[in-house]
Design a protein around this motif. Sequence first.
Motif, PDB file in Angstrom:
ATOM      1  N   VAL A 245     -19.058 108.004  35.839  1.00 22.80           N
ATOM      2  CA  VAL A 245     -18.934 106.963  34.809  1.00 22.80           C
ATOM      3  C   VAL A 245     -19.594 105.674  35.302  1.00 22.80           C
ATOM      4  CG1 VAL A 245     -17.306 105.491  33.564  1.00 22.80           C
ATOM      5  CG2 VAL A 245     -16.867 107.939  33.768  1.00 22.80           C
ATOM      6  N   ILE A 246     -19.335 105.310  36.552  1.00 20.43           N
ATOM      7  CA  ILE A 246     -19.982 104.119  37.127  1.00 20.43           C
ATOM      8  C   ILE A 246     -21.492 104.258  37.088  1.00 20.43           C
ATOM      9  CG2 ILE A 246     -20.325 102.817  39.269  1.00 20.43           C
ATOM     10  CD1 ILE A 246     -17.397 103.485  39.975  1.00 20.43           C
ATOM     11  N   SER A 247     -21.985 105.442  37.459  1.00 23.95           N
ATOM     12  CA  SER A 247     -23.426 105.685  37.443  1.00 23.95           C
ATOM     13  C   SER A 247     -23.994 105.539  36.030  1.00 23.95           C
ATOM     14  CB  SER A 247     -23.728 107.079  37.994  1.00 23.95           C
ATOM     15  OG  SER A 247     -25.113 107.339  37.982  1.00 23.95           O
ATOM     16  N   GLY A 248     -23.304 106.100  35.038  1.00 22.53           N
ATOM     17  CA  GLY A 248     -23.781 106.011  33.666  1.00 22.53           C
ATOM     18  C   GLY A 248     -23.784 104.591  33.141  1.00 22.53           C
ATOM     19  N   VAL A 249     -22.738 103.823  33.446  1.00 18.69           N
ATOM     20  CA  VAL A 249     -22.659 102.437  32.982  1.00 18.69           C
ATOM     21  C   VAL A 249     -23.748 101.586  33.642  1.00 18.69           C
ATOM     22  CG1 VAL A 249     -21.233 100.355  33.004  1.00 18.69           C
ATOM     23  CG2 VAL A 249     -20.220 102.552  32.388  1.00 18.69           C
ATOM     24  N   PHE A 250     -23.948 101.766  34.943  1.00 22.87           N
ATOM     25  CA  PHE A 250     -24.994 101.004  35.626  1.00 22.87           C
ATOM     26  C   PHE A 250     -26.380 101.355  35.067  1.00 22.87           C
ATOM     27  CE2 PHE A 250     -23.536  98.843  39.690  1.00 22.87           C
ATOM     28  CZ  PHE A 250     -22.238  98.682  39.241  1.00 22.87           C
ATOM     29  N   ALA A 251     -26.604 102.631  34.771  1.00 28.53           N
ATOM     30  CA  ALA A 251     -27.886 103.028  34.185  1.00 28.53           C
ATOM     31  C   ALA A 251     -28.066 102.390  32.814  1.00 28.53           C
ATOM     32  CB  ALA A 251     -27.966 104.548  34.081  1.00 28.53           C
ATOM     33  N   SER A 252     -26.992 102.299  32.036  1.00 31.34           N
ATOM     34  CA  SER A 252     -27.074 101.651  30.730  1.00 31.34           C
ATOM     35  C   SER A 252     -27.403 100.176  30.860  1.00 31.34           C
ATOM     36  CB  SER A 252     -25.755 101.830  29.964  1.00 31.34           C
ATOM     37  OG  SER A 252     -25.575 103.167  29.573  1.00 31.34           O
ATOM     38  N   ILE A 253     -26.810  99.520  31.859  1.00 26.80           N
ATOM     39  CA  ILE A 253     -27.128  98.107  32.093  1.00 26.80           C
ATOM     40  C   ILE A 253     -28.615  97.948  32.390  1.00 26.80           C
ATOM     41  CG2 ILE A 253     -26.747  96.156  33.636  1.00 26.80           C
ATOM     42  CD1 ILE A 253     -23.859  97.134  33.968  1.00 26.80           C
ATOM     43  N   GLY A 254     -29.161  98.850  33.203  1.00 22.96           N
ATOM     44  CA  GLY A 254     -30.590  98.810  33.484  1.00 22.96           C
ATOM     45  C   GLY A 254     -31.420  98.990  32.227  1.00 22.96           C
ATOM     46  N   GLY A 255     -31.028  99.916  31.355  1.00 18.98           N
ATOM     47  CA  GLY A 255     -31.750 100.124  30.106  1.00 18.98           C
ATOM     48  C   GLY A 255     -31.677  98.923  29.181  1.00 18.98           C
ATOM     49  N   ILE A 256     -30.519  98.265  29.138  1.00 16.86           N
ATOM     50  CA  ILE A 256     -30.368  97.058  28.325  1.00 16.86           C
ATOM     51  C   ILE A 256     -31.310  95.964  28.805  1.00 16.86           C
ATOM     52  CG2 ILE A 256     -28.768  95.183  27.762  1.00 16.86           C
ATOM     53  CD1 ILE A 256     -26.521  97.341  27.859  1.00 16.86           C
ATOM     54  N   LEU A 257     -31.350  95.748  30.116  1.00 19.82           N
ATOM     55  CA  LEU A 257     -32.226  94.721  30.675  1.00 19.82           C
ATOM     56  C   LEU A 257     -33.695  95.043  30.423  1.00 19.82           C
ATOM     57  CD1 LEU A 257     -30.424  94.045  34.079  1.00 19.82           C
ATOM     58  CD2 LEU A 257     -30.394  92.617  32.032  1.00 19.82           C
ATOM     59  N   LEU A 258     -34.046  96.326  30.478  1.00 18.36           N
ATOM     60  CA  LEU A 258     -35.427  96.727  30.230  1.00 18.36           C
ATOM     61  C   LEU A 258     -35.812  96.462  28.781  1.00 18.36           C
ATOM     62  CD1 LEU A 258     -37.964  97.993  31.405  1.00 18.36           C
ATOM     63  CD2 LEU A 258     -37.038 100.250  30.835  1.00 18.36           C
TER      64      LEU A 258
END
Length: 346
Positions: A245-258
């Motif tokens: 879950v932590i990995s998925g949320v962090f990846a989503s944060i990266g996608g949002i910033l991109l």
Amino acid sequence: MPQANAAPRPALPARTSLRDHAIRYGFIVLLVGMVLFFSLSTTGFTSPQSAVFILQSVSITGILALGVTATLVVGGFDLSIGSVATTAMMASSYAMVVMGLDGWTAVALCLAIGAIVGVINGVLIVYMRVPDLLATLGMMFLLVGLQRIPTEGRSIATGMTMPDGTTANGTFSPEFLALGRHRFDFFQPNLLPVSVVMLIALAILIWFFLEYTRFGRMMYAVGSNERAAQLAGAPVKAYKIWAYVISGVFASIGGILLAARLGRGDIASGNNLLLDSVAAALIGFAVLGAAKPNAFGTAIGALFVGILLQGLTMMNAPYYTQDFVKGAVLVVALVFTFALSKRGRR
């Protein structure tokens, strides 16, 4: 009869001490040497603008790498982070441009997507007993296909023509775009991007969480000896699911910033996110001889990759050589971490 006063044990050979120092400080020496080399070989490499550009270039991959680190801590691995980030980028763009939602709703939607993907990955691995590499690889392909279905493979931008012939008239929220484009005053006006601040904040957060909280220490216990942790009464399955879950949320944060940086949902923008993030997380094993996944090492690994690519770019090195150089550096780092450390324990 043994003598009462046994002779003292001989001191360890000097080469053992040298090996230990090589394992612990070899990567840092390599990093400092690389900075000195690029500083002498190029003009402007050590300028504040160059430093900020390096940090900005690795901010998104660094955030994803921190998520990968959480799964490595529990003895797992997440190959879906790149596709989760791209899905978040496309979903946020679709929510605002096509559906007309505001930026904060789009952010909440993307974070929910990352958490849901993490739960699904965790359930597949923990309860369905699918190997982590296969489960997350399958999720990667699923998301790569899913994110392209609503637009039939088109990138998302204001005014685009939808598959049904209608025009998407929504726009990106200014508050959302500020996540990727706003800069704070730091020594110089408009110098420090939001994404860099996010990387530093998340790196400190996950470092403190893993090193100084009971939850984080139990995650390390699960990764080092799952059976022993289970016998000690730890909810091993829950810890492993939370890591994904932590990995998925962090990846989503990266996608949002991109998405906020680009101002569009570019279908091809996340192609290198997985490889660069995994490289940063694995290089982190070699930092200060940790020989284990750790947030500090991952952040240094991401910085190392950024410095390397920036230096090669400023030296006009051909772009097609960069992946080879990154791979060579990763192999050297892992040799320092595993081969030399195992030989030192013999």
